[in-house]
Write a protein that holds these residues in place. Structure first.
Motif, PDB file in Angstrom:
ATOM      1  N   GLY A  55     -78.363  50.440  -4.004  1.00 30.05           N
ATOM      2  CA  GLY A  55     -78.156  49.289  -4.868  1.00 30.05           C
ATOM      3  C   GLY A  55     -77.942  49.717  -6.304  1.00 30.05           C
ATOM      4  O   GLY A  55     -78.757  50.428  -6.883  1.00 30.05           O
ATOM      5  N   VAL A  56     -76.822  49.277  -6.895  1.00 28.15           N
ATOM      6  CA  VAL A  56     -76.448  49.676  -8.249  1.00 28.15           C
ATOM      7  C   VAL A  56     -75.945  48.448  -9.000  1.00 28.15           C
ATOM      8  O   VAL A  56     -75.059  47.732  -8.523  1.00 28.15           O
ATOM      9  CB  VAL A  56     -75.334  50.752  -8.224  1.00 28.15           C
ATOM     10  N   GLY A  57     -76.507  48.193 -10.180  1.00 29.30           N
ATOM     11  CA  GLY A  57     -76.055  47.081 -11.003  1.00 29.30           C
ATOM     12  C   GLY A  57     -74.698  47.367 -11.630  1.00 29.30           C
ATOM     13  O   GLY A  57     -74.295  48.527 -11.785  1.00 29.30           O
ATOM     14  N   ASP A  58     -73.991  46.304 -12.027  1.00 29.70           N
ATOM     15  CA  ASP A  58     -72.652  46.465 -12.598  1.00 29.70           C
ATOM     16  C   ASP A  58     -72.643  47.338 -13.843  1.00 29.70           C
ATOM     17  O   ASP A  58     -71.661  48.030 -14.119  1.00 29.70           O
ATOM     18  CB  ASP A  58     -72.056  45.093 -12.951  1.00 29.70           C
ATOM     19  N   ASP A  59     -73.733  47.287 -14.617  1.00 28.46           N
ATOM     20  CA  ASP A  59     -73.795  48.074 -15.853  1.00 28.46           C
ATOM     21  C   ASP A  59     -74.530  49.391 -15.669  1.00 28.46           C
ATOM     22  O   ASP A  59     -74.824  50.079 -16.657  1.00 28.46           O
ATOM     23  CB  ASP A  59     -74.463  47.252 -16.960  1.00 28.46           C
ATOM     24  N   GLU A  60     -74.830  49.761 -14.423  1.00 28.38           N
ATOM     25  CA  GLU A  60     -75.600  50.973 -14.177  1.00 28.38           C
ATOM     26  C   GLU A  60     -74.741  52.155 -13.713  1.00 28.38           C
ATOM     27  O   GLU A  60     -75.241  53.275 -13.660  1.00 28.38           O
ATOM     28  CB  GLU A  60     -76.681  50.702 -13.125  1.00 28.38           C
ATOM     29  N   LEU A  61     -73.490  51.918 -13.388  1.00 30.30           N
ATOM     30  CA  LEU A  61     -72.597  52.984 -12.944  1.00 30.30           C
ATOM     31  C   LEU A  61     -71.508  53.157 -13.992  1.00 30.30           C
ATOM     32  O   LEU A  61     -70.779  52.214 -14.309  1.00 30.30           O
ATOM     33  CB  LEU A  61     -71.986  52.642 -11.588  1.00 30.30           C
ATOM     34  N   ASP A  62     -71.392  54.366 -14.534  1.00 34.02           N
ATOM     35  CA  ASP A  62     -70.445  54.575 -15.630  1.00 34.02           C
ATOM     36  C   ASP A  62     -69.006  54.252 -15.229  1.00 34.02           C
ATOM     37  O   ASP A  62     -68.232  53.734 -16.034  1.00 34.02           O
ATOM     38  CB  ASP A  62     -70.554  55.989 -16.194  1.00 34.02           C
ATOM     39  N   ALA A  63     -68.634  54.517 -13.979  1.00 37.04           N
ATOM     40  CA  ALA A  63     -67.274  54.223 -13.542  1.00 37.04           C
ATOM     41  C   ALA A  63     -66.997  52.722 -13.584  1.00 37.04           C
ATOM     42  O   ALA A  63     -65.885  52.295 -13.945  1.00 37.04           O
ATOM     43  CB  ALA A  63     -67.037  54.761 -12.133  1.00 37.04           C
ATOM     44  N   ALA A  64     -67.991  51.907 -13.223  1.00 39.67           N
ATOM     45  CA  ALA A  64     -67.814  50.458 -13.265  1.00 39.67           C
ATOM     46  C   ALA A  64     -67.718  49.959 -14.706  1.00 39.67           C
ATOM     47  O   ALA A  64     -66.897  49.084 -15.021  1.00 39.67           O
ATOM     48  CB  ALA A  64     -68.966  49.763 -12.537  1.00 39.67           C
ATOM     49  N   VAL A  65     -68.544  50.516 -15.585  1.00 39.58           N
ATOM     50  CA  VAL A  65     -68.497  50.128 -17.000  1.00 39.58           C
ATOM     51  C   VAL A  65     -67.150  50.517 -17.596  1.00 39.58           C
ATOM     52  O   VAL A  65     -66.505  49.729 -18.297  1.00 39.58           O
ATOM     53  CB  VAL A  65     -69.650  50.786 -17.782  1.00 39.58           C
TER      54      VAL A  65
ATOM     55  N   LEU B  59     -77.044  54.246 -15.660  1.00 43.13           N
ATOM     56  CA  LEU B  59     -78.110  54.977 -14.992  1.00 43.13           C
ATOM     57  C   LEU B  59     -77.534  56.041 -14.061  1.00 43.13           C
ATOM     58  O   LEU B  59     -78.154  57.082 -13.834  1.00 43.13           O
ATOM     59  CB  LEU B  59     -78.972  53.986 -14.201  1.00 43.13           C
ATOM     60  N   PHE B  60     -76.345  55.788 -13.534  1.00 45.10           N
ATOM     61  CA  PHE B  60     -75.680  56.724 -12.622  1.00 45.10           C
ATOM     62  C   PHE B  60     -74.324  57.093 -13.209  1.00 45.10           C
ATOM     63  O   PHE B  60     -73.562  56.217 -13.633  1.00 45.10           O
ATOM     64  CB  PHE B  60     -75.490  56.090 -11.234  1.00 45.10           C
ATOM     65  N   ARG B  61     -74.005  58.392 -13.195  1.00 45.86           N
ATOM     66  CA  ARG B  61     -72.788  58.869 -13.848  1.00 45.86           C
ATOM     67  C   ARG B  61     -71.973  59.732 -12.889  1.00 45.86           C
ATOM     68  O   ARG B  61     -72.519  60.686 -12.313  1.00 45.86           O
ATOM     69  CB  ARG B  61     -73.137  59.675 -15.098  1.00 45.86           C
TER      70      ARG B  61
END
Length: 253
Positions: A97-107, A3-5
């Protein structure tokens, strides 16, 4: 889907090609929040992300930018602005608040770590699959439309370094699979773009050697050696020198 990039232009929403925030100050605020996802970030710290020299009106400006950001988040998905929390007192702070799968850097980080673990476990095929997936998440230089402030540079430099390590891991996995030719071109780019970094040179030497290009492998070593001497006055590390000697003796590992 993220969701966030931030691995490229900063974007909000499921479509990597759209979702740009029109105001640079709003993008800078969101970038600072995403680099500290799920943590409260003081206005003082956020000001450092937005301005090289914060103005005297920074506090009021950040409140305005936060209001703009809330409207933009709701344009993406109604109610998304509720993720942006405000903490009063002691200068004030914000948290997104950002989920683990919602931020491209975390993925990217999670999938690249899986690829590295597969490589270490002797599964180069699984490593290639995961590392290619991780690298495909990138759409450009990290945070390329964020301001050139010291905190932004620190975070984007770290992300780019992790990207480089993933590219190196992918090259190593391709060589281990018996396809060194598929790794050579990217390793040449890595070696030229990171002239003082040893690992891409060592991988390039090995890939060229096993691909039957021993003369090119020797040339790659000497280019790196000259660069090191010119830039730092040092010789290659003992490890790289040992690799070079083994290659000359036709006993590479």
């Amino acid at each position: 889907m993220a969701l966030f990039r931030v691995l490229g232009p900063l974007r909000v929403g499921p479509d990597a090609r759209n979702g740009q925030l029109s105001r640079p100050s709003e993008r800078a605020l969101l970038g600072g929040l995403l680099f500290h996802a799920n943590r409260f970030v003081s206005k003082t710290r956020l000001a450092e992300f937005i301005w090289t020299i914060p103005p005297s009106s920074a506090d009021a400006n950040i409140r305005t930018y936060a209001a703009f950001l809330r409207r933009s988040l709701d344009d993406v998905a109604p109610g998304l602005s509720e993720r942006l929390e405000t903490r009063r007192g002691a200068g004030g702070a914000y948290r997104l608040g950002v989920g683990d799968d919602e931020l491209d850097a975390a993925v990217f980080g999670a999938v690249a770590d899986e690829g590295r673990a597969r490589l270490a476990a002797g599964d180069p095929r699984g490593a290639v699959t995961r590392l290619r997936r991780a690298l495909s998440i990138w759409t450009g230089p990290a945070g390329e439309d964020l301001p050139d402030t010291a905190p932004v540079r620190a975070f984007t430099t770290d992300l780019e370094d992790r990207r480089t390590r993933a590219r190196e891991d992918l090259a190593e996995a391709l060589v281990a699979l018996g396809d060194p030719a598929a790794a050579v071109a990217d390793l040449q780019l890595l070696a030229s773009g990171n002239p003082l970094r040893e690992r891409p040179v060592q991988l390039l030497m090995h890939a060229l050697y096993v691909d039957g290009e021993a003369a090119e492998a020797v040339a790659a070593y000497h280019r790196h050696r000259r660069t090191l001497r010119d830039e730092t006055g040092c010789d290659p590390s003992p490890r790289l020198q040992a690799s070079y000697v083994r290659m000359l003796r036709h006993t590479p590992t």
